[in-house]
Scaffold this active site. Sequence first.
Site, mmCIF file in Angstrom:
data_model
loop_
_atom_site.group_PDB
_atom_site.id
_atom_site.type_symbol
_atom_site.label_atom_id
_atom_site.label_comp_id
_atom_site.label_asym_id
_atom_site.label_seq_id
_atom_site.Cartn_x
_atom_site.Cartn_y
_atom_site.Cartn_z
ATOM 1 N N GLU A 155 7.459 0.197 16.506
ATOM 2 C CA GLU A 155 8.577 0.708 15.726
ATOM 3 C C GLU A 155 8.579 2.225 15.892
ATOM 4 O OE1 GLU A 155 8.326 -1.056 11.783
ATOM 5 O OE2 GLU A 155 8.841 -3.006 12.602
ATOM 6 N N GLU B 83 3.484 -5.414 12.387
ATOM 7 C CA GLU B 83 2.551 -4.295 12.196
ATOM 8 C C GLU B 83 1.461 -4.813 11.279
ATOM 9 O OE1 GLU B 83 3.006 -1.418 13.625
ATOM 10 O OE2 GLU B 83 5.092 -1.509 14.243
ATOM 11 N N ASN C 132 0.807 -1.234 0.000
ATOM 12 C CA ASN C 132 0.000 0.000 0.000
ATOM 13 C C ASN C 132 0.835 1.277 0.000
ATOM 14 O OD1 ASN C 132 0.781 -0.652 2.634
ATOM 15 N ND2 ASN C 132 -0.918 0.482 3.509
HETATM 16 P P1 NDP Z 1 0.170 -9.409 3.130
HETATM 17 O O1 NDP Z 1 0.148 -9.892 4.520
HETATM 18 O O2 NDP Z 1 -0.488 -10.198 2.086
HETATM 19 O O3 NDP Z 1 1.667 -9.200 2.626
HETATM 20 C C1 NDP Z 1 2.609 -8.395 3.284
HETATM 21 C C2 NDP Z 1 3.992 -8.833 2.866
HETATM 22 O O4 NDP Z 1 4.232 -10.153 3.349
HETATM 23 C C3 NDP Z 1 4.189 -8.909 1.354
HETATM 24 O O5 NDP Z 1 5.525 -8.595 1.036
HETATM 25 C C4 NDP Z 1 3.916 -10.384 1.085
HETATM 26 O O6 NDP Z 1 4.493 -10.796 -0.123
HETATM 27 C C5 NDP Z 1 4.582 -11.016 2.281
HETATM 28 N N1 NDP Z 1 4.127 -12.360 2.613
HETATM 29 C C6 NDP Z 1 2.976 -12.983 2.280
HETATM 30 N N2 NDP Z 1 2.966 -14.249 2.785
HETATM 31 C C7 NDP Z 1 4.133 -14.418 3.448
HETATM 32 C C8 NDP Z 1 4.714 -15.497 4.174
HETATM 33 N N3 NDP Z 1 4.109 -16.656 4.324
HETATM 34 N N4 NDP Z 1 5.922 -15.326 4.733
HETATM 35 C C9 NDP Z 1 6.566 -14.144 4.618
HETATM 36 N N5 NDP Z 1 6.080 -13.091 3.918
HETATM 37 C C10 NDP Z 1 4.864 -13.220 3.356
HETATM 38 O O7 NDP Z 1 -0.395 -7.939 3.197
HETATM 39 P P2 NDP Z 1 -0.707 -6.970 1.986
HETATM 40 O O8 NDP Z 1 0.527 -6.783 1.153
HETATM 41 O O9 NDP Z 1 -1.961 -7.438 1.345
HETATM 42 O O10 NDP Z 1 -0.943 -5.599 2.742
HETATM 43 C C11 NDP Z 1 -2.147 -5.228 3.263
HETATM 44 C C12 NDP Z 1 -2.194 -5.471 4.752
HETATM 45 O O11 NDP Z 1 -1.130 -4.785 5.399
HETATM 46 C C13 NDP Z 1 -3.455 -4.938 5.379
HETATM 47 O O12 NDP Z 1 -3.965 -5.879 6.293
HETATM 48 C C14 NDP Z 1 -2.976 -3.706 6.129
HETATM 49 O O13 NDP Z 1 -3.782 -3.340 7.205
HETATM 50 C C15 NDP Z 1 -1.616 -4.116 6.546
HETATM 51 N N6 NDP Z 1 -0.801 -2.945 6.856
HETATM 52 C C16 NDP Z 1 -0.470 -2.694 8.163
HETATM 53 C C17 NDP Z 1 0.249 -1.563 8.498
HETATM 54 C C18 NDP Z 1 0.653 -1.298 9.916
HETATM 55 O O14 NDP Z 1 1.539 -0.482 10.123
HETATM 56 N N7 NDP Z 1 0.055 -1.928 10.906
HETATM 57 C C19 NDP Z 1 0.642 -0.587 7.482
HETATM 58 C C20 NDP Z 1 0.264 -0.966 6.144
HETATM 59 C C21 NDP Z 1 -0.445 -2.107 5.860
HETATM 60 P P3 NDP Z 1 3.613 -10.803 -1.476
HETATM 61 O O15 NDP Z 1 2.810 -9.565 -1.511
HETATM 62 O O16 NDP Z 1 4.657 -10.830 -2.513
HETATM 63 O O17 NDP Z 1 2.781 -12.024 -1.402
#
Ligand code: NDP
Length: 481
Positions: free
Chosen positions: A461, A249, A151
């Site tokens: 963080e 996070e 995002n």
């Molecule tokens: P995901 O959990 O799908 O992915 C986050 C990251 O983790 C991506 O790089 C993804 O890779 C990777 N990933 C996925 N599966 C695994 C695994 N099994 N092991 C290690 N890494 C993995 O989230 P989104 O990218 O869809 O992001 C949206 C989410 O992030 C929302 O829930 C949002 O609320 C949260 N978010 C939280 C924030 C905070 O500060 N609390 C800030 C911003 C977002 P890939 O995409 O390549 O599959």
Amino acid sequence: MEKILNFIDGTYCESQSGKWLDNYNPSNGAVYSQITRSNASDVDRAYTAAKAAFPTWSNTTLEERSRIMLKISNLLEDRLLSLAEAEAKDNGKPLSLALAVDIPRAASNFRFFANAITQFSSESHESVGLQTMNFTLRQPLGVVGCISPWNLPLYLFTWKIAPALASGNTVIAKPSEVTPMTAYLLGEICNEAGLPKGVLNIVQGTGPEAGQAIVAHPEVKAISFTGGTETGAHIARTAAPMFKKLSLELGGKNPNLIFADCEYDKMLAVTVRSSFANQGQICLCGSRIFVERSIYDKFKSDFVVKVKQLKVGDPFEAKTNVGALVSKSHMKKVQGYIALAQEEGGIVLCGGDEVKVKGLEEGYYLEPTVIEIEDDQCRVNQEEIFGPVVTIMPFDTETEVLQMANSVKYGLSATLWTSNIDRTMRLSKELEAGIVWVNTWLNRDLRTPFGGMKASGVGREGGFEALRFFTEAKNVCIRYE
Ligand code: NDP
């Protein structure tokens, strides 16, 4: 077609898998580049490079680390336009937002931690009368993993990498496969700034493959992860038996509590932004709006008028307020929630439909959507949608709205609109959220602790919290005669 490669040991390289993933431009739905699809053997290579770089980097003076990181920050600023264009194309967000927020913040992340590390100190405890002195050594952990979502791609990627590097660790980092471009471009910036090879290694590919390999690597000492709650739980399960340090996070479903005594016009303008900035795809967006009944009808009509004025369109058009959602599958998920809202008895006050932008008909555009609900326990008000959809409902008392605000599984942020200082203090203490904004939103001082409660994450963080996370505290106890 442009190839997005890994950055390992200071060099761009293909994955050893020889496989590629398509990378889409959300504004027109077209594949515009290809990503090398990394696997565990690429992560091993990155680990070998990071391990070799660690002894020198961890013993590099703070002044020198800081100097290199400031240079990275300056280079990010110098390339503001090209990086912002890359981000807008890769993610679908308005270029204006990438220019004003994403890239400047990535530069700030490096600048902030370049400076913070020169001010970071540890404690000493003299055991008076016992001829004993204790002091705390704060040592870097070694090779650490940083995994970030789609995002706010470069913004969140650098939010993790900068403190990890500042505190002397070497890093294996993975951006989301949905938005790999600016992370890819960061590699050459690091080389240009003189970051020694192997200090930062960027592995491209999918979460379950490349991300999982970083988390599962037995020698990666800590994982800083931002992403969805389910992925966070999976990462915790993988990392726990190895006793890795974890900073998670995760998702949010943040409440806005709007009281009649607030500064109305300011509240209205900010609430439009906190609802739909970045297409509602910010973990801190306020997606549940609770309004005191005496101003509810006025708010409802004023808010809908303002939301209807938002221009959905080409991210590269200066007038665009709402760009494209990040992917087709994500848009389908959001549309599924709009349909569910209606099944649950919600009333769509505005929006709800896909938008066909002229010349970009295959892009992933949705109207900003406001749904009036009666029951705060309905699924659209409980589950994270992470798109341009908000719910609104009235409340009568402070006790009632507090109870509704807290009755979700998440606890990331909350926004309170009131001019009553007593209420501000009462609610700030009672709201279950890592961040409470009062009469403002997304107002960030990088020294403050950042993170969530409940299913929104573990750990904090930001500021010295991040430097503490990326270091091991060791007590040295000296007895003297
Ligand atoms: P995901 O959990 O799908 O992915 C986050 C990251 O983790 C991506 O790089 C993804 O890779 C990777 N990933 C996925 N599966 C695994 C695994 N099994 N092991 C290690 N890494 C993995 O989230 P989104 O990218 O869809 O992001 C949206 C989410 O992030 C929302 O829930 C949002 O609320 C949260 N978010 C939280 C924030 C905070 O500060 N609390 C800030 C911003 C977002 P890939 O995409 O390549 O599959």
